[in-house]
Design an enzyme around this catalytic site. Structure first.
Site, PDB file in Angstrom:
ATOM      1  N   SER A   1       0.840  -1.259  -0.051  1.00 15.75           N
ATOM      2  CA  SER A   1      -0.187  -0.040  -0.119  1.00 15.75           C
ATOM      3  C   SER A   1       0.844   1.272  -0.117  1.00 15.75           C
ATOM      4  O   SER A   1       0.396   2.235  -0.685  1.00 15.75           O
ATOM      5  CB  SER A   1      -1.088  -0.116   1.145  1.00 15.75           C
TER       6      SER A   1
ATOM      7  N   HIS B   1       0.019   5.163   6.911  1.00 13.35           N
ATOM      8  CA  HIS B   1       0.275   5.408   5.710  1.00 13.35           C
ATOM      9  C   HIS B   1       0.583   6.929   5.395  1.00 13.35           C
ATOM     10  O   HIS B   1      -0.182   7.866   5.705  1.00 13.35           O
ATOM     11  CB  HIS B   1      -1.118   5.035   4.594  1.00 13.35           C
TER      12      HIS B   1
ATOM     13  N   ASN C   1       4.030  -5.197   5.665  1.00 14.07           N
ATOM     14  CA  ASN C   1       2.890  -6.165   6.012  1.00 14.07           C
ATOM     15  C   ASN C   1       3.460  -7.179   6.576  1.00 14.07           C
ATOM     16  O   ASN C   1       2.777  -7.906   7.649  1.00 14.07           O
ATOM     17  CB  ASN C   1       1.917  -6.213   4.878  1.00 14.07           C
TER      18      ASN C   1
ATOM     19  N   GLY D   1      -1.985  -4.355   1.136  1.00  8.61           N
ATOM     20  CA  GLY D   1      -1.970  -5.464   1.856  1.00  8.61           C
ATOM     21  C   GLY D   1      -1.157  -6.371   1.488  1.00  8.61           C
ATOM     22  O   GLY D   1      -0.916  -7.759   2.147  1.00  8.61           O
TER      23      GLY D   1
ATOM     24  N   ASP E   1      -4.726   7.066  10.351  1.00  8.81           N
ATOM     25  CA  ASP E   1      -4.128   5.798  10.807  1.00  8.81           C
ATOM     26  C   ASP E   1      -2.738   5.507  11.155  1.00  8.81           C
ATOM     27  O   ASP E   1      -2.360   4.704  11.894  1.00  8.81           O
ATOM     28  CB  ASP E   1      -4.371   4.485   9.680  1.00  8.81           C
TER      29      ASP E   1
END
Length: 220
Positions: free
Chosen positions: A48, A197, A113, A85, A194
């Site tokens: 991402s 990011h 991830n 992801g 979040d």
């Protein structure tokens, strides 16, 4: 009459040779121009962070990097092969699809991830190593970007994970950028809500930091 006919044939033959030569030169210079104008294709393979999760169109890392390189006078395109992801396992599985048929260079950004999910560092290392081997076999130069595990994963995990990237870059002679999120990670002003990011301004800083590395990478 025979002499005239012979002259006509000779003249016609000369015209045919001239026409063929002219056609050859047109094709030759057309091919040269096509090669001269061909853009260098960089494929950015990642998760991402590369894909541009949560960002407005045109603010993702590949797009901003392409604009920065073109502003330096480089004839390049940067393809976005990021999948939100994605893990190193997923990146390995889709490598051929991501590359397409004419990749000149690869920027490899994977591993975040894996760390967030607590995947064993040896699995991450093995996947990245396989990707680097496959790229080496295809004669595609790669710029490997480092990633760091979150502190909450514990000291042993963090040390083992963080060391994967410099180790593999050295082993396979890959160009190396130590930390993709340098100067951006953990800064609320440069991240989305979040806190994982980067926002558009955060991506801009990533691009500015990486630009000298990428420029040296493709020029060498």
């Amino acid at each position: 009459m025979q002499n005239k006919r012979g002259l006509t044939l000779a003249y016609g033959g000369q015209l045919s040779i001239i026409n063929i030569f002219a056609l050859f030169m047109i094709i030759f210079y057309g091919i040269c121009d096509a090669y001269a104008e061909k853009s260098v294709r960089i494929v950015a393979i990642g998760d991402s962070l590369t894909a541009g999760y949560g960002l407005p169109q045109g603010e993702d890392f590949p797009t901003q990097l392409e604009a920065a390189l073109q502003a330096k006078g480089l004839n390049v395109v940067v393809d976005n092969a990021g999948v939100s992801g994605d893990t190193t396992t997923g990146g390995l599985q889709r490598l051929d699809w991501a590359l397409g048929n004419d990749a000149d260079f690869v920027i490899l950004e994977l591993g975040a991830n894996d760390a967030l999910r607590g995947i064993l560092p040896e699995i991450t290392r093995d996947n990245l190593e396989k990707i680097l081997i496959l790229l080496q076999e295809k004669n595609i130069p790669v710029l490997l970007t480092g990633m760091k595990a979150p502190p909450n994963m514990g000291a042993n995990y963090t040390t083992e994970f963080d060391q994967i990237f410099p180790d593999l870059a050295e082993k396979y002679g890959a160009d190396f950028y130590p930390f993709f999120l340098e100067d951006v990670a953990s800064d609320p002003a440069l991240n989305q809500s979040d806190y994982i990011h980067p926002n558009a301004e955060g991506v801009k800083i990533i691009v500015n930091n990486m630009l000298p590395y990428v420029q040296r990478f493709i020029e060498n």
